[in-house]
Each structure stands twice: as structure tokens, then as C-alpha cells.
Design an enzyme around this catalytic site. Structure first.
Site, short mmCIF file in Angstrom:
data_model
loop_
_atom_site.label_atom_id
_atom_site.label_comp_id
_atom_site.label_asym_id
_atom_site.label_seq_id
_atom_site.Cartn_x
_atom_site.Cartn_y
_atom_site.Cartn_z
N GLU A 163 -1.87 -0.21 2.94
CA GLU A 163 -1.11 -0.73 1.80
C GLU A 163 0.26 -1.19 2.29
OE1 GLU A 163 0.65 -2.03 -1.28
OE2 GLU A 163 -1.36 -1.25 -1.71
N ASP A 207 -8.92 -4.82 -1.79
CA ASP A 207 -8.50 -4.48 -3.15
C ASP A 207 -7.10 -5.05 -3.36
OD1 ASP A 207 -8.04 -3.41 -5.61
OD2 ASP A 207 -8.09 -1.31 -4.97
#
Length: 272
Positions: free
Chosen positions: A92, A142
Site C-alpha cells: 500500500e 485492489d
């Protein structure tokens, strides 16, 4: 549009984007990145169950997973329901997303301390470029819409590297945009994946998230080898898994039906 109460629980401008947690009337608390709603307490399970479980069941023996993005934690929460998975690497770019969701959306960001999780705060595009070939059974992209820090997640170079780092029977699943709202991005991503993985190895799955524009959304896949997307022999296994984990959206029938495309989408994607 979504009506919110006016209560702002979290509002931080990170190095990459504005990260806010807002309180809505209908959908509970919601994460917004640069004013785009990413997930809400009320309907997050639609997205997170469908980005995770179909690919795992199609593959049948997922051990090592890479998740790019997904800082809200919902995708890793669902993947960790599969006991055969040995490790999940989550990359991330924006730690502030994780901080905000752990504090204000704990039901979604519930597994960041899991022993099978390897958390890396870094640029996922750069991570994939440097990763070893044939190192993951499943790659999950994602990401958010193709603007800001997620823009590079929609390039051909990125998906070529995703293909390279997948094992021999590996599967890619990517947030695929809406065929009714983000038509160009939806079509361009499918064209890219078909060019890389082959026309027969890049299916599209449709599902519904009420808080997303138009409600209709997609995940797009890439298979290193041709796979049976409807897995009929796993019906009892899937039903048992669904019941055991009390899933709210995903089931065997939804799994199969999600790969059935309306005629207008077939025309969009030039599928016969």
C-alpha cells in the site's frame, strides 16, 4: 451522491491524496480518497468478497498472494479466511489510509496484525516491477480509479509485470471499473489483459455495490493457463465455506452468474 451527516471523523492530506472518514446516513462510516468514496461499512462486503473468493476457488491451491493497494484491509480479511494460504504480501502506497481505517473502520481493517500478513508501505507499481518472476499464485490489484496514485495501475507495462510474477497456474484479479460509468477505462483494461493473457484467458466478472456510481462494477481477470471459471465440481466446497464464514454476498450461484455478461457489455468488449 451519498448524503452524509456532516461529521468528518478523519481528514488528513497525505503525500498522495486527501484521506477522509465521513459518517453517512445510509451507509455508515465511509472512506473517501480525494472526494471519491472507496468503501462503506454498509456495503463493503459486496466488493471484498467478490475480489477475493472467486479467484481462490478457481485456482484451487493458492499459497502465496500479492495484494496491491487495499489499504482499507477488507481484501486481506477475506483472503485470510482461506486456511491454505501461507502468506499475503500487501503493498500500500499510503500509510495514512491504513491508519484511518484501523481507527475508524475496524470491522474492515481487522486483520493487519495477522501472522500471515507481510505489510509493505511502498509503491505497488515499483514493487511489481522489481519482484521475482513466478513468485505468486494470486495477484490482486485492489486499486482506486485511474487518477492520482492509482493511475499507473492501468498501464500495459504494469500488467505485463503482473503476468511475469505469477506462477505457472497463477491468476490476476483487478478492480475493473464500471461498464456504465467508466466505459473507456473498463474497455481499455480488458483490451490490455486480453493482449497479455490471451482472448480466452481474460474473463470479466460483474457484481453490484450500491454506493458506487451506477451500482454495477467489475473485476477483470488474467489466467496464466485456461481455467474453468464456474468450478462446478467445487459447489459443495464453496457452500460449506460460505456457511462457515457467514458470507453476505458471495456464494456458488453468484460466482457462476457473475461471469455472465449482458449483451451490451459483450458488444463493448467485442466478444462474440
Amino acid at each position: 451522491s451519498i448524503r452524509f451527516t456532516g461529521e468528518v471523523l478523519h481528514d488528513v492530506q497525505s503525500d498522495y491524496q486527501r484521506v477522509r472518514i465521513l459518517e453517512s446516513y445510509k451507509y455508515g462510516k465511509m472512506l473517501a480518497l480525494d472526494d471519491m468514496v472507496m468503501t462503506t461499512e454498509n456495503d463493503e462486503f459486496h466488493y471484498h468478497e467478490m475480489i477475493s473468493h472467486p479467484a481462490v476457488f478457481i485456482h484451487g491451491n493458492v499459497r502465496n498472494v500479492l495484494v496491491i493497494g487495499g489499504g482499507d484491509g477488507g481484501t486481506i480479511r477475506e483472503l485470510l479466511r482461506h486456511s491454505k494460504i501461507d502468506q499475503i504480501t500487501l503493498v500500500e502506497i499510503d500509510q495514512e489510509v491504513i491508519v484511518a481505517c484501523k481507527k475508524h473502520l475496524p470491522s474492515i481493517a481487522s486483520e493487519f496484525n495477522h501472522s500471515k500478513l507481510k505489510l509493505i508501505i511502498d509503491d505497488g507499481i515499483d514493487y511489481v516491477r522489481k519482484a521475482k518472476s513466478s513468485s505468486f499464485d494470486l495477484v490482486v490489484v485492489d486499486g482506486s480509479d485511474p487518477v492520482g496514485p492509482a493511475e499507473g495501475l492501468f498501464t500495459k507495462e504494469f500488467y505485463k509485470n503482473c503476468n511475469r510474477i505469477l506462477c505457472d497456474r497463477g491468476i490476476l484479479v483487478a478492480q475493473g471499473e464500471s461498464p456504465k460509468f467508466n466505459e473507456n477505462a473498463f474497455i481499455e483494461l480488458n483490451t490490455t489483459l486480453r493482449d497479455i493473457f490471451g482472448d480466452k484467458n481474460a474473463p470479466v466478472s460483474l457484481f453490484y455495490v450500491p454506493s458506487y456510481p451506477t451500482g454495477m462494477w467489475s473485476f477483470q481477470y488474467g489466467f496464466k493457463k485456461k481455467s474453468d471459471i464456474k468450478v462446478p465440481e467445487k459447489k459443495e466446497q464453496i457452500s460449506s465455506f460460505v456457511n462457515h464464514h457467514n458470507l453476505k454476498y458471495y456464494n456458488y450461484e453468484v460466482h457462476c452468474a457473475s461471469f455472465a455478461l449482458p449483451n451490451f457489455i459483450k458488444k463493448q468488449l467485442d466478444l462474440s
